[in-house]
Design a protein around this motif. Structure first.
Motif, PDB file in Angstrom:
ATOM      1  N   PHE A   1       0.779  -1.154   0.110  1.00  0.00           N
ATOM      2  CA  PHE A   1      -0.005   0.110   0.132  1.00  0.00           C
ATOM      3  C   PHE A   1       0.841   1.140  -0.022  1.00  0.00           C
ATOM      4  O   PHE A   1       0.562   2.293  -0.600  1.00  0.00           O
ATOM      5  CB  PHE A   1      -0.907   0.099   1.105  1.00  0.00           C
ATOM      6  CG  PHE A   1      -1.963  -0.998   1.134  1.00  0.00           C
ATOM      7  CD1 PHE A   1      -2.146  -1.395  -0.136  1.00  0.00           C
ATOM      8  CD2 PHE A   1      -2.729  -1.094   2.196  1.00  0.00           C
ATOM      9  CE1 PHE A   1      -3.357  -2.650  -0.140  1.00  0.00           C
ATOM     10  CE2 PHE A   1      -4.063  -2.034   2.061  1.00  0.00           C
ATOM     11  CZ  PHE A   1      -4.207  -2.738   0.880  1.00  0.00           C
ATOM     12  N   GLY A   2       1.846   1.305   0.457  1.00  0.00           N
ATOM     13  CA  GLY A   2       2.870   2.460   0.907  1.00  0.00           C
ATOM     14  C   GLY A   2       3.445   2.789  -0.738  1.00  0.00           C
ATOM     15  O   GLY A   2       3.663   3.911  -1.055  1.00  0.00           O
ATOM     16  N   GLU A   3       3.843   1.575  -1.338  1.00  0.00           N
ATOM     17  CA  GLU A   3       4.401   1.728  -2.725  1.00  0.00           C
ATOM     18  C   GLU A   3       3.305   2.184  -3.644  1.00  0.00           C
ATOM     19  O   GLU A   3       3.483   2.973  -4.572  1.00  0.00           O
ATOM     20  CB  GLU A   3       5.034   0.479  -3.425  1.00  0.00           C
ATOM     21  CG  GLU A   3       6.201  -0.034  -2.469  1.00  0.00           C
ATOM     22  CD  GLU A   3       6.927  -1.495  -2.971  1.00  0.00           C
ATOM     23  OE1 GLU A   3       6.150  -2.021  -4.142  1.00  0.00           O
ATOM     24  OE2 GLU A   3       7.755  -2.173  -2.404  1.00  0.00           O
ATOM     25  N   ILE A   4       2.067   1.692  -3.402  1.00  0.00           N
ATOM     26  CA  ILE A   4       1.024   2.143  -4.353  1.00  0.00           C
ATOM     27  C   ILE A   4       0.587   3.670  -4.087  1.00  0.00           C
ATOM     28  O   ILE A   4       0.442   4.386  -5.107  1.00  0.00           O
ATOM     29  CB  ILE A   4      -0.381   1.106  -4.312  1.00  0.00           C
ATOM     30  CG1 ILE A   4       0.074  -0.306  -4.572  1.00  0.00           C
ATOM     31  CG2 ILE A   4      -1.303   1.908  -5.158  1.00  0.00           C
ATOM     32  CD1 ILE A   4      -0.981  -1.244  -4.491  1.00  0.00           C
ATOM     33  N   ALA A   5       0.384   3.876  -2.941  1.00  0.00           N
ATOM     34  CA  ALA A   5       0.110   5.333  -2.525  1.00  0.00           C
ATOM     35  C   ALA A   5       1.071   6.350  -3.074  1.00  0.00           C
ATOM     36  O   ALA A   5       0.996   7.592  -3.197  1.00  0.00           O
ATOM     37  CB  ALA A   5       0.090   5.402  -0.968  1.00  0.00           C
ATOM     38  N   ASN A   6       2.575   5.808  -3.271  1.00  0.00           N
ATOM     39  CA  ASN A   6       3.610   6.859  -3.682  1.00  0.00           C
ATOM     40  C   ASN A   6       3.113   7.228  -5.238  1.00  0.00           C
ATOM     41  O   ASN A   6       3.702   8.281  -5.673  1.00  0.00           O
ATOM     42  CB  ASN A   6       4.657   6.145  -3.641  1.00  0.00           C
ATOM     43  CG  ASN A   6       5.230   6.308  -2.116  1.00  0.00           C
ATOM     44  OD1 ASN A   6       4.790   6.963  -1.307  1.00  0.00           O
ATOM     45  ND2 ASN A   6       6.342   4.971  -1.779  1.00  0.00           N
ATOM     46  N   LEU A   7       2.232   6.270  -5.823  1.00  0.00           N
ATOM     47  CA  LEU A   7       2.190   6.734  -7.207  1.00  0.00           C
ATOM     48  C   LEU A   7       1.017   7.767  -7.369  1.00  0.00           C
ATOM     49  O   LEU A   7       1.041   8.314  -8.390  1.00  0.00           O
ATOM     50  CB  LEU A   7       1.586   5.509  -8.015  1.00  0.00           C
ATOM     51  CG  LEU A   7       2.611   4.212  -8.193  1.00  0.00           C
ATOM     52  CD1 LEU A   7       2.018   3.043  -8.854  1.00  0.00           C
ATOM     53  CD2 LEU A   7       4.016   5.045  -8.878  1.00  0.00           C
ATOM     54  N   PHE A   8       0.111   8.025  -6.063  1.00  0.00           N
ATOM     55  CA  PHE A   8      -0.911   8.635  -6.265  1.00  0.00           C
ATOM     56  C   PHE A   8      -0.425  10.204  -5.895  1.00  0.00           C
ATOM     57  O   PHE A   8       0.297  10.441  -5.185  1.00  0.00           O
ATOM     58  CB  PHE A   8      -1.937   8.494  -5.314  1.00  0.00           C
ATOM     59  CG  PHE A   8      -2.988   7.283  -5.507  1.00  0.00           C
ATOM     60  CD1 PHE A   8      -4.314   7.499  -5.961  1.00  0.00           C
ATOM     61  CD2 PHE A   8      -2.598   6.075  -5.418  1.00  0.00           C
ATOM     62  CE1 PHE A   8      -4.900   6.329  -6.335  1.00  0.00           C
ATOM     63  CE2 PHE A   8      -3.077   4.721  -5.518  1.00  0.00           C
ATOM     64  CZ  PHE A   8      -4.423   4.991  -5.945  1.00  0.00           C
ATOM     65  N   PRO A   9      -1.235  10.995  -6.988  1.00  0.00           N
ATOM     66  CA  PRO A   9      -0.818  12.592  -6.573  1.00  0.00           C
ATOM     67  C   PRO A   9      -1.607  12.952  -5.386  1.00  0.00           C
ATOM     68  O   PRO A   9      -2.626  12.291  -4.903  1.00  0.00           O
ATOM     69  CB  PRO A   9      -1.384  13.000  -7.926  1.00  0.00           C
ATOM     70  CG  PRO A   9      -2.527  12.287  -8.571  1.00  0.00           C
ATOM     71  CD  PRO A   9      -1.829  10.839  -8.103  1.00  0.00           C
ATOM     72  N   LYS A  10      -1.645  14.221  -5.081  1.00  0.00           N
ATOM     73  CA  LYS A  10      -2.152  14.763  -3.885  1.00  0.00           C
ATOM     74  C   LYS A  10      -3.622  14.772  -4.246  1.00  0.00           C
ATOM     75  O   LYS A  10      -4.600  14.723  -3.355  1.00  0.00           O
ATOM     76  CB  LYS A  10      -1.822  16.085  -3.705  1.00  0.00           C
ATOM     77  CG  LYS A  10      -0.428  16.104  -2.969  1.00  0.00           C
ATOM     78  CD  LYS A  10       0.097  17.448  -2.464  1.00  0.00           C
ATOM     79  CE  LYS A  10       1.539  17.576  -1.848  1.00  0.00           C
ATOM     80  NZ  LYS A  10       1.908  18.809  -1.288  1.00  0.00           N
TER      81      LYS A  10
END
Length: 279
Positions: free
Chosen positions: A241-250
């Motif tokens: 989830f941390g790795e996927i969350a890093n792909l998301f913009p604000k």
């Protein structure tokens, strides 16, 4: 980025052909190029299609390009195909997962800040906006958006997902994910997924073992080795989830609710494709 783009395009082009999918011969850009542009947008540009289109055109990877609106229409046309691609790759990863160990959890994706909920245009035509107001226990805060349920392998590769309104409970997400796993598979989960009837049903009919963490005073407590084993399995998915969350913009830019949900979905196959088959 150039090497990744070429690898992703070749992979998707071969996969589309294997799935007997053919692009319209009158199109100057085939569907594999459209899908590749979308994946690159998720991996490198926070889901910004325009930046991905401009970048791929500037470096000369694709000789032709599309306008932003035309690209969106083409991408919407292959919506079902991209879902099928994720499912097919997920099935392949399940077959390669010889340990048959998985983890399930959810994470929130906000449409906007809480102070702007009343002005949010994505849910303008939704009859009950409160369905999208949820609570994130890990962050200890409320959010307005969707909750993404994901099942990953022990190697942090997503194989199943469900996107539900923000106020949906984790158990509801579990109901949206059919137990399409090999026999004797083990799925680790936190205490929010505790449901004895579902555990018994899955074990008896599908021979799937749901390893949900137990709360204090639970009717089915765990001994210390089992408790530690469950914690270790669940800790793996937090890394994913941390790795996927890093792909998301604000902020995810979208013009309607369906577009927002589709963009949220696109981060999953992009992550799956890059981590499992490209890297």
């Amino acid at each position: 980025m150039c090497r990744s783009t070429l690898a992703i395009y070749c992979f998707l082009d071969d996969l589309f052909k294997a799935m007997n999918h053919q692009s319209d011969v009158r199109e100057q850009i085939n569907d594999a190029q459209v899908a590749t542009t979308a994946v690159i947008a998720m991996l490198y540009f926070g889901g910004n299609y325009q930046k991905s289109l401009t970048s791929l055109k500037d470096v000369g990877i694709f000789s032709n390009s599309l306008s932003r609106s035309r690209f969106s229409r083409r991408l919407n046309r292959i919506n079902d195909l991209l879902h099928l691609v994720f499912n097919e790759l997920g099935n392949t990863l399940k077959e390669l997962n010889l340990e048959s160990r998985y983890a399930i959890d959810s994470f929130p994706v906000s449409m906007c800040k809480n102070i702007r909920i009343k002005r949010n245009r994505l849910t303008k035509k939704v009859s009950d906006k409160e369905n999208y107001r949820g609570y994130s226990s890990s962050k200890r805060e409320y959010f307005f958006g969707v909750r993404v349920q994901v099942i990953t392998t022990i190697d942090n590769l997503p194989v199943e997902f469900a996107i539900l309104p923000g106020d949906s409970a984790d158990l509801q997400g579990l109901a949206e994910l059919p137990p399409a796993f090999e026999k004797r598979a083990k799925i680790a989960a936190d205490a929010a997924y505790t449901e004895y009837n579902w555990e018994d049903f899955a074990k008896e009919t599908e021979e799937i073992k749901l390893l949900a963490a137990r709360k204090k005073g639970s009717l089915r407590g765990d001994d210390l080795p089992t408790k530690d084993y469950k914690f270790w399995l669940r800790h793996r998915i937090e890394t994913t989830f941390g790795e996927i969350a890093n792909l998301f913009p604000k902020k995810i830019h979208a013009t309607n609710l369906n577009g927002f949900i589709f963009k949220v979905f696109m981060f999953l196959p992009a992550f799956q494709l890059d981590k499992a088959f490209i890297q």
